[in-house]
Each structure stands twice: as C-alpha cells, then as structure tokens.
Scaffold this active site. Sequence first.
Site, PDB file in Angstrom:
ATOM      1  N   TRP A  10      -0.009   8.711   4.566  1.00  0.00           N
ATOM      2  CA  TRP A  10      -1.477   8.808   4.546  1.00  0.00           C
ATOM      3  C   TRP A  10      -2.001   9.287   3.192  1.00  0.00           C
ATOM      4  O   TRP A  10      -3.209   9.373   2.987  1.00  0.00           O
ATOM      5  CB  TRP A  10      -1.969   9.753   5.653  1.00  0.00           C
ATOM      6  CG  TRP A  10      -1.681   9.287   7.048  1.00  0.00           C
ATOM      7  CD1 TRP A  10      -1.074   8.114   7.414  1.00  0.00           C
ATOM      8  CD2 TRP A  10      -1.958   9.979   8.270  1.00  0.00           C
ATOM      9  NE1 TRP A  10      -0.963   8.050   8.794  1.00  0.00           N
ATOM     10  CE2 TRP A  10      -1.504   9.182   9.343  1.00  0.00           C
ATOM     11  CE3 TRP A  10      -2.560  11.203   8.579  1.00  0.00           C
ATOM     12  CZ2 TRP A  10      -1.617   9.549  10.678  1.00  0.00           C
ATOM     13  CZ3 TRP A  10      -2.684  11.593   9.915  1.00  0.00           C
ATOM     14  CH2 TRP A  10      -2.219  10.770  10.943  1.00  0.00           C
ATOM     15  N   HIS A  94       7.782   9.956  -4.701  1.00  0.00           N
ATOM     16  CA  HIS A  94       6.838   8.828  -4.658  1.00  0.00           C
ATOM     17  C   HIS A  94       6.309   8.566  -6.071  1.00  0.00           C
ATOM     18  O   HIS A  94       6.108   9.507  -6.851  1.00  0.00           O
ATOM     19  CB  HIS A  94       5.688   9.160  -3.704  1.00  0.00           C
ATOM     20  CG  HIS A  94       4.831   7.975  -3.394  1.00  0.00           C
ATOM     21  ND1 HIS A  94       3.879   7.512  -4.278  1.00  0.00           N
ATOM     22  CD2 HIS A  94       4.807   7.154  -2.333  1.00  0.00           C
ATOM     23  CE1 HIS A  94       3.292   6.443  -3.752  1.00  0.00           C
ATOM     24  NE2 HIS A  94       3.843   6.206  -2.572  1.00  0.00           N
ATOM     25  N   GLU A 154       9.735   1.081  -3.813  1.00  0.00           N
ATOM     26  CA  GLU A 154       8.296   0.866  -3.935  1.00  0.00           C
ATOM     27  C   GLU A 154       7.967   0.485  -5.380  1.00  0.00           C
ATOM     28  O   GLU A 154       7.792   1.367  -6.227  1.00  0.00           O
ATOM     29  CB  GLU A 154       7.536   2.139  -3.558  1.00  0.00           C
ATOM     30  CG  GLU A 154       7.674   2.553  -2.117  1.00  0.00           C
ATOM     31  CD  GLU A 154       6.451   3.340  -1.648  1.00  0.00           C
ATOM     32  OE1 GLU A 154       5.878   2.952  -0.637  1.00  0.00           O
ATOM     33  OE2 GLU A 154       6.065   4.306  -2.318  1.00  0.00           O
ATOM     34  N   GLY A 160      -0.899  -0.325  -3.370  1.00  0.00           N
ATOM     35  CA  GLY A 160      -2.354  -0.289  -3.278  1.00  0.00           C
ATOM     36  C   GLY A 160      -3.050  -1.438  -3.977  1.00  0.00           C
ATOM     37  O   GLY A 160      -4.265  -1.409  -4.175  1.00  0.00           O
ATOM     38  N   GLY A 217       1.213   2.527   3.023  1.00  0.00           N
ATOM     39  CA  GLY A 217       0.129   3.404   2.602  1.00  0.00           C
ATOM     40  C   GLY A 217      -1.161   3.051   3.324  1.00  0.00           C
ATOM     41  O   GLY A 217      -1.344   3.366   4.497  1.00  0.00           O
TER      42      GLY A 217
HETATM   43  P1  13P Z   1       0.085   0.708  -0.006  1.00  0.00           P
HETATM   44  O1  13P Z   1       0.706   0.274   1.305  1.00  0.00           O
HETATM   45  O2  13P Z   1      -1.311   1.183   0.130  1.00  0.00           O
HETATM   46  O3  13P Z   1       0.310  -0.306  -1.064  1.00  0.00           O
HETATM   47  O4  13P Z   1       0.919   2.020  -0.464  1.00  0.00           O
HETATM   48  C1  13P Z   1       2.294   1.963  -0.463  1.00  0.00           C
HETATM   49  C2  13P Z   1       2.806   3.331  -0.640  1.00  0.00           C
HETATM   50  O5  13P Z   1       2.651   3.917  -1.698  1.00  0.00           O
HETATM   51  C3  13P Z   1       3.472   3.966   0.497  1.00  0.00           C
HETATM   52  O6  13P Z   1       4.132   5.133   0.122  1.00  0.00           O
END
Ligand code: 13P
Length: 233
Positions: A10, A94, A154, A160, A217
């Site tokens: 979140w 992260h 990631e 995002g 995310g």
């Molecule tokens: P999004 O799914 O918003 O691209 O974010 C990915 C994320 O950073 C999960 O840790």
Amino acid sequence: MKNLHIVGNWKMSLNKEDSIALANNIKSISKKEYLNIEVAPTSLYIDSIVKILKESDVNVISQNFDYKTLGSYTGGVCLDQLKEMGVTKTILGHSERRSKFNESDEQVNNKLETVLNSDLDVIFCFDSYEQIPFELIKNNLQDNDNLKLTLAYEPTWAIGTGETASIDHIEEIHTKVKNTLIDHSLENIPILYGGSVNPSNSKDILSSGNVDGVLVGGASTKIDQLLGIVNSI
Ligand code: 13P
C-alpha cells in the site's frame, strides 16, 4: 496448481480512513488453497490493520524496517516492534527505499542479514540480477524449505507507470535468478514479480515459468482491482 503469493504494497498511498475501509473490505476474501495473500500497510496504521485482519485469510506484513531491536533511532521501526504487533514478515529493499530514501545496497544487504537471523520472514526486492547477494543469502539462510526469504523482481521502469514488463522479459530474469538459486541449493525460494500488475495482466504473469507470485502497488489499494487479481487465477 503451484503455490502462489499475492502481496499488496500500500506504500504511503492511503490515509487512515481509507486504509481501514480497505482492510474491512478485504477481510472477507477467502483464499484458495494454493494462494497466500498479504498486505503491507504503512507502519503508522499497522496495529489497526492487524486487528481488522486478525481472523481473516489475509496476512499483514511490513513495508520496511530499520533495526532489529529497540534503541535511540529517531523515526525508526524495529523488527521486535513489528513482532509485538503480530507481524511476521517485512518487505526490504524496495526500489523506492533505495532511490527516494537513499538506502544503499550495502545498507539493504546489512538489513537482509539482520532479518535472516531474526524471527521475521522477508521479501527482498531487486531491480536487477546484480542486486541479489546470493552468497550472503546462502550464508545466512538456515533452511531452504521454509518461506523465510522471498525474492521480488521489480524493474524500476515498470513501477507505477502502467508499463508492465513483457512475459518474455519476466521469464528471462526469473529463470536466470532461479538457476543461480539452484546452483546455491536455494531452489525453494519463491520469486515474485512487481510493476504495474493489474487484473488484466495478472493471470498471464502468474502463469509464467518461475513466477511464484506478484507484488502489487496501486492496484492493491483498490478493492475491485485486488479482487480482480485474486480471482484471475
Ligand atoms: P505498481 O503496482 O503501482 O506499479 O507498484 C509496484 C510496486 O512497487 C509494488 O511494490
């Protein structure tokens, strides 16, 4: 069906009211046998969210930690405090921690060593193969058969942005990581993918080779999208 993990990060995206409303909505998700569902609220509200999801099928995990035990570290959060809240797992490394909070690879790896030698489990995020400290993992992971450590690929450019990595790209990286894990006799460590996962692409991603789950995310903060991902497999 292989075991799959759906983890909702979140971030700092929700205020208290919206966090509590979301937790109340996901309380009734009943997970399928092969699914493990986790959400990571901001640490400010973690206690409230743990209480709401206590009897549910959804586990609450942390987004980060600073140290292992209590001490004079203004603004910090330690593993012992998380454990006291009933939290048994934390995300670590992260890319937003690395880029926006200036956590170096060395700091992240030191924290990885700390958490691998604690009671908590960890999801270690990386955005390139080179960021994974395989030797450190090998030297500090006692048991390859439990879920003490999960890795999460990631790519920064996919976070995002709505630009999901292609299945070919995801499989290429995950297979490279899996092969190195096998070389180190660490083949049971799950590897998640994260970056613009949504209900339209989750099925393909979750069905890909060497993908054991997704770290989500934005879509995890909206109940209909989270449900869409859970129900896509
Ligand atoms: P999004 O799914 O918003 O691209 O974010 C990915 C994320 O950073 C999960 O840790």
